[in-house]
Design an enzyme around this catalytic site. Structure first.
Site, PDB file in Angstrom:
ATOM      1  N   LYS A 189       0.853  -1.193   0.000  1.00 23.79           N
ATOM      2  CA  LYS A 189       0.000   0.000   0.000  1.00 23.79           C
ATOM      3  C   LYS A 189       0.887   1.242   0.000  1.00 23.79           C
ATOM      4  O   LYS A 189       1.443   1.636   1.031  1.00 23.79           O
ATOM      5  CB  LYS A 189      -0.915   0.055   1.215  1.00 23.79           C
ATOM      6  CG  LYS A 189      -1.990   1.148   1.073  1.00 23.79           C
ATOM      7  CD  LYS A 189      -2.651   1.505   2.384  1.00 23.79           C
ATOM      8  CE  LYS A 189      -1.934   2.587   3.136  1.00 23.79           C
ATOM      9  NZ  LYS A 189      -1.921   3.902   2.425  1.00 23.79           N
ATOM     10  N   SER A 243       5.486   8.091   9.760  1.00 24.02           N
ATOM     11  CA  SER A 243       5.694   8.863  10.983  1.00 24.02           C
ATOM     12  C   SER A 243       5.763   7.951  12.205  1.00 24.02           C
ATOM     13  O   SER A 243       5.241   6.829  12.198  1.00 24.02           O
ATOM     14  CB  SER A 243       4.548   9.862  11.168  1.00 24.02           C
ATOM     15  OG  SER A 243       3.346   9.185  11.500  1.00 24.02           O
ATOM     16  N   GLU A 396       9.849  16.398  14.701  1.00 20.23           N
ATOM     17  CA  GLU A 396      10.128  16.317  13.272  1.00 20.23           C
ATOM     18  C   GLU A 396       9.223  17.298  12.524  1.00 20.23           C
ATOM     19  O   GLU A 396       8.025  17.069  12.381  1.00 20.23           O
ATOM     20  CB  GLU A 396       9.913  14.890  12.770  1.00 20.23           C
ATOM     21  CG  GLU A 396      10.427  14.673  11.369  1.00 20.23           C
ATOM     22  CD  GLU A 396      10.333  13.209  10.940  1.00 20.23           C
ATOM     23  OE1 GLU A 396      11.243  12.742  10.249  1.00 20.23           O
ATOM     24  OE2 GLU A 396       9.329  12.550  11.291  1.00 20.23           O
TER      25      GLU A 396
END
Length: 502
Positions: A189, A243, A396
């Protein structure tokens, strides 16, 4: 002033239509919904994918399960699998322009940069093909006169591979060829924002000779597809890049059936600079590390940790070079920084800058978006006077934002470098190799560059410490990550035991 390259309007852009690949067939999907991708650099629809649902994911997993349990791929010789992967690598190279265009237009990446990524991806496929023939186990003939121990490496089974939007083709190429080399089957995916090049890869693999069901590719959201791919009991392993927050959810979902999990997550990577460094070389690396891929890179060198004696001079030099960076049209070969992936992400990046400024940091360069009338762009940004406790120094940002911090002693530099939750990569700059090696051994990160930044090769493992992930990609052991070990303990001669005479 930043050099601006205004994007050309794509008034005649052709919308590329994609289906999903399940069990060797291109299908519409059970509900036949669609996902439209608007180019972040040009503001027009460029791709349309068939949107997968949970039921499509279940169907794809069943196809991969059948192909692994009963199909040819795991039972081929290593040389047969290797030859198919080599053929795929050649076909990737032959379609490089098409693949590069898709990644550039869907992700807003500079076309010249993506061309380099596609070439690197083809090299990774060739490397994985070589490792397919080198996969081996162990034998032990020293255990006793009547015992022979053999350790086998067997393909782990069905692998769910989930990849992000920032390096669409490169990251799938850091996972899928190694899984295939080991004899696994897969459901892939890509991000719903940048699925095009991965779906083209499906065409390539079928033409190269990968049997039906071995690779299945779905465009869809994490909620609709990813959750099923990570939690389904017929999946044996999950390989995820994204993430850290979604990585935690992935691990939690996979834990319900105790799957093997590989995670490549976020980073907040420091560049530590001592006064004796080659500052000309460093300034170039600092600008590259901060703005490569518009900072939308887990390896971005987003923290400069400068010795106090050189901090002002180096910051001025980095800012001067940053103003020469060319920002704009991803399809212009001279562009160095392209578009930000979505309007929402641009807003998030700008929020970090505003919060830092409100907490006392100085916006030494940039700090705002660039308005071309369409698309979303941000100026290269430098924040000086950043404190280690600020969010912009710890989290981040994933945008073209460089934070400057200072230190006085080597111990201070290491403490600041290790003060975040991440540990993906770092660099140290000094002409004294003792300094480089000492700092390199104390910073907790998966890759330490010395007097360079963001170099890499297929032969070198990649991954991080702590919340930067679990496991490693690339390197000579990459294929082994997609295997299980099995011990064969063979006894020779008569068996002796509790109820048998010795």
């Amino acid at each position: 002033m930043t050099v601006l390259l205004k994007p050309q309007k794509l008034v005649d852009a052709k919308v590329r239509e994609f289906s999903m690949l399940i069990d060797g067939k291109w299908v519409e999907g059970i509900e036949a919904g669609t996902i439209e991708r608007v180019a972040p650099g040009h503001g027009v629809t460029v791709s349309r994918y068939k949107a997968a649902t949970k039921d499509d994911a279940v169907k794809a997993i069943a196809a991969a399960r059948k192909a692994f349990d009963h199909g040819l791929w795991p039972r081929m010789t290593a040389s047969e699998r290797s030859n198919i992967l080599l053929k795929a690598a050649d076909m990737i190279a032959a379609r490089a322009d098409e693949l590069a265009y898709l990644d550039a237009i869907e992700a807003g990446k500079p076309i010249t940069q993506v061309q380099g990524e596609i070439a690197g991806a083809a090299d990774i496929w060739r490397y994985a093909a070589a490792l397919a023939r080198d996969l081996h186990g162990e034998s032990y003939n020293t255990l006793s006169e009547g015992t022979l121990g053999v350790v086998l490496r067997e393909a782990v089974g069905v692998v769910s591979i989930i990849t992000p939007w920032n390096f669409p083709f490169l990251i799938v190429s850091q996972k899928l060829p190694f899984a295939l080399a080991a004899g696994c089957t897969a459901v892939v995916k890509p991000s719903e924002l940048t699925s095009g090049s991965t779906l083209v890869l499906g065409e390539i693999l079928m033409e190269a000779g990968v049997p039906a069901g071995v690779v299945n590719i779905l465009a869809g959201t994490g909620a609709a597809v990813g959750a099923t791919m990570t939690g389904h009991p017929d999946v044996d392993m999950v390989s995820f890049t994204g993430s850290t927050g979604i990585g935690r959810l992935t691990m939690e979902n996979a834990s319900k059936t105790l799957k093997k999990v590989s995670l490549e997550l976020g980073g907040k990577n420091p560049q530590i600079v001592f006064p004796d460094a080659d500052l000309d070389a460093f300034v170039d690396a600092a600008v590259f590390g901060a703005y490569f891929n518009a900072g939308e890179c887990c390896n971005a060198g987003s923290r400069l940790i400068l010795h106090r004696d050189i901090a002002d001079d180096v910051t001025t030099r980095v800012a001067a070079l940053s103003q020469k960076v060319k920002v704009g049209d991803p399809l212009d070969p001279s562009t160095q920084v392209g578009a930000i992936i979505t309007p929402q992400h641009l807003e998030k990046v700008q929020g970090y800058v505003s919060a830092a400024a409100g907490s006392g940091a100085n916006v030494a360069l940039g700090g705002s978006h660039i308005d071309f009338g369409f698309g979303q762009y941000m100026a290269p940004t430098i924040l000086s006077g950043v404190k280690p406790e600020m969010a912009v120094a710890r989290e981040e940002v994933f945008g073209p934002v460089l934070s400057v911090l200072t230190f006085e002693t080597a111990e201070d530099a290491v403490r600041i470098a290790n003060s975040v939750d991440y540990g993906l990569s770092a660099s140290v700059w000094s002409r004294d190799f003792d300094t480089c090696l000492t700092i390199g051994r104390k910073v907790r990160a998966g890759t330490i560059w010395m007097n360079t930044f963001m170099d890499g090769a297929a032969e070198l493992p990649f991954g991080g410490y702590r919340q930067s992930g679990l496991g490693r990609e690339l390197g000579r052991h990459a294929v082994e990550d997609y295997t299980e070990t099995k011990t064969l303990n063979m006894h020779i001669g008569a068996r002796t035991g509790w109820w048998m005479p010795r």
